[in-house]
Design an enzyme around this catalytic site. Sequence first.
Site, short mmCIF file in Angstrom:
data_model
loop_
_atom_site.label_atom_id
_atom_site.label_comp_id
_atom_site.label_asym_id
_atom_site.label_seq_id
_atom_site.Cartn_x
_atom_site.Cartn_y
_atom_site.Cartn_z
N CYS A 78 -49.02 -10.03 15.37
CA CYS A 78 -48.03 -9.98 14.94
C CYS A 78 -47.93 -10.22 13.21
O CYS A 78 -47.89 -11.52 12.72
CB CYS A 78 -46.40 -11.17 15.12
SG CYS A 78 -44.69 -10.92 14.71
N ILE A 79 -47.61 -8.70 12.44
CA ILE A 79 -47.27 -9.55 11.02
C ILE A 79 -45.81 -10.91 10.50
O ILE A 79 -46.50 -11.22 9.55
CB ILE A 79 -47.31 -7.60 10.12
CG1 ILE A 79 -47.23 -7.55 8.88
CG2 ILE A 79 -45.74 -7.22 11.11
CD1 ILE A 79 -47.10 -6.44 7.74
#
Length: 130
Positions: A78-79
């Site tokens: 997840c960024i």
Amino acid sequence: MKYTILVNEGPYQHQAADSAIQFVRAALEKGHEIFRVFFYHDGVNNGTRLTVPPADDRLIQKAWTELAEKHGLDLVICIAAAQRRGIMDADEAKRQGLDANNIAPGFRISGLGQLVEGGIQADRLVVFGD
């Protein structure tokens, strides 16, 4: 059966990453498909290439990388969670004006949409960690 796996805990402070690896291995051995493994919250720490545990400890990041290479797994970090924890791929590091990246081989950074898609595409979403 097709699975998407969600890992919410880091590799050395919780059993979740170890359990997820064992589940993925067992599922693949039984002929099931792993659509995606999504790393969220502290789980993103599974994807840093700078982890150096003691010589007698397990190498969780390396285990994920080897599974990805052997079985073509889609390991997505997840960024937003990665940025909070200082994990960057080359493109994101450049975008943020940083001079280095630390993402491990076999992992890629993307958004929560990848988790949503995984939940839709898979027969089961299995969550490891809180």
